[in-house]
Design a protein around this motif. Structure first.
Motif, PDB file in Angstrom:
ATOM      1  N   HIS A  28       0.834  -1.203   0.000  1.00 13.69           N
ATOM      2  CA  HIS A  28       0.000   0.000   0.000  1.00 13.69           C
ATOM      3  C   HIS A  28       0.871   1.256   0.000  1.00 13.69           C
ATOM      4  N   THR A  32       0.960   3.786  -3.406  1.00 16.98           N
ATOM      5  CA  THR A  32       0.249   5.065  -3.349  1.00 16.98           C
ATOM      6  C   THR A  32       1.127   6.253  -2.986  1.00 16.98           C
ATOM      7  N   ARG A  36       0.100  10.263  -3.475  1.00 17.93           N
ATOM      8  CA  ARG A  36      -0.114  11.039  -2.245  1.00 17.93           C
ATOM      9  C   ARG A  36       0.884  12.187  -2.154  1.00 17.93           C
TER      10      ARG A  36
END
Length: 62
Positions: A28, A32, A36
């Protein structure tokens, strides 16, 4: 939840997300981080065990 993904912004901790496995947390964070960083101003991400041990970290340059 034995692992926590911790997102850091310029002012400190921006968000914490719990995960059951190290692999899920690490995947994760890696998947991401760039989005982000660009969208939320995130400057770093860490995956920590419940005991506080850092098992993964990634930081972005300017």
């Amino acid at each position: 939840m034995p692992y926590t993904v911790i997102w850091y912004g310029r002012q400190g901790i921006a968000e914490k997300t719990p995960f059951d496995t190290e692999k899920a947390a690490r995947d994760h964070g890696q998947a991401t981080f760039l989005a982000r960083k660009q969208g939320d101003g995130i400057v770093a991400v860490e995956v920590r065990k419940d005991d506080g041990t850092v098992v993964f970290s990634q930081a972005g340059g300017n």
